[in-house]
Write a protein that holds these residues in place. Structure first.
Motif: not given
Length: 295
Positions: A10-11, A64-71
């Motif tokens: 949500t960012g 899930i194959d990929l995690v993308v973190s913009a956290l």
């Protein structure tokens, strides 16, 4: 179909990442703190979880194959800080990814982090990067120069009539629009890059960024250069006098302001157009307020 989980969905950047991966044909799972905040996301599924609580993440990464973190947080609130979110919450995500046999983990970091290890926001992110790089999972670190949205401070000052800069205003930056950064992130992850420094299509001095703001506002240009010693003094005083929620973002801004924040160019969206859009929105809001005051 491949499956990606976007953390920090949500960012500002997270929303663009969701849209980009969905546009490219991936099944997008958005991880959010509250589902009400993710109602308008470009996501195929939304999972409500609190990444600072490891138990809430259990089972969220099945298939899930990929995690993308913009956290991460830019302003500390809710009683949590950078080490709670930028570091520990991402560690919790990583550990769940390892338990779930996720193949690839990408993380959005900060350009020149090695030169800002005294800044709490950056130190927490850098500590997580070190952990990720030794975790036994394929990883990609994304290090952007700065977002168009970060340039809002210049615009706010210009709108007030004067832009205040430390030093001579010649530090350089090529900021990038969130949508262009999402595209560059997709491409970097897709080619298996271990690290990608990413900037926008055009480089500016700080004076030139300020000038763009005044031009968009159709106002006379007023820029004042302050001695850099005041910036250094502010950096010393902030952690001693200001609340953490104020000191943290200010430390990062003041530190980055003295550097050339430039990286290989990506994207096509222009900062001048961004400022024009902000000016148009400001004019529309002013017109609406004036209309509301009319008897």
């Amino acid at each position: 179909m491949k499956h990606v989980l976007i953390a920090g969905a949500t960012g500002y950047l997270g929303r663009h990442l969701c849209a980009e991966y969905q546009r490219r044909g991936w099944h997008v799972t958005a991880l959010v703190r509250r589902k009400t905040g993710g109602a308008d996301l470009a996501a195929d599924s939304i999972i409500e979880a609190e990444a600072t609580w490891p138990a809430s993440l259990h089972g969220t990464m099945a298939n899930i194959d990929l995690v993308v973190s913009a956290l991460g947080i830019t302003r500390q609130a809710d009683g949590v800080g950078y080490w709670d979110v930028d570091y520990q919450a991402n560690v919790n995500l990583l550990e769940e990814a390892l338990r779930s046999n996720v193949l690839h983990f990408a993380f959005v970091h900060v350009l020149h982090a090695d030169r800002m290890d005294h800044v709490p926001l950056v130190a927490a992110k850098a500590a997580f990067v070190r952990k990720l790089q030794t975790a036994g999972i394929q990883s990609t670190i994304i290090a952007p120069t700065g977002y168009f949205s970060d340039m809002g401070d210049f615009f706010t000052m210009a709108k007030a009539g004067r832009v205040w800069l430390f030093g001579k205003g010649q530090s350089r930056i090529n900021p990038i629009d969130g949508a262009d950064l999402a595209t560059a992130t997709f491409d970097a992850v897709g080619r298996g890059a271990a690290w990608a420094d990413i900037g926008g299509p055009k480089t500016f001095t700080q004076d030139e960024v300020a000038a763009l703001c005044f031009k968009a506002l159709d106002q006379p240009q007023h820029i004042t250069h302050l001695p850099d010693v005041l910036r250094r003094l502010s950096l010393w005083l902030l952690p001693r006098l200001a609340p953490r929620r104020i000191a943290g973002p200010a430390q990062f801004f003041l530190t980055a302001a003295a550097m050339n924040m430039t990286a290989p160019p990506h994207g096509t969206r222009q900062l001048a157009d961004h400022f024009q859009s902000l000016a148009a929105s400001s004019d529309a809001a002013s017109a609406q307020n004036t209309k509301g005051d009319t008897p």
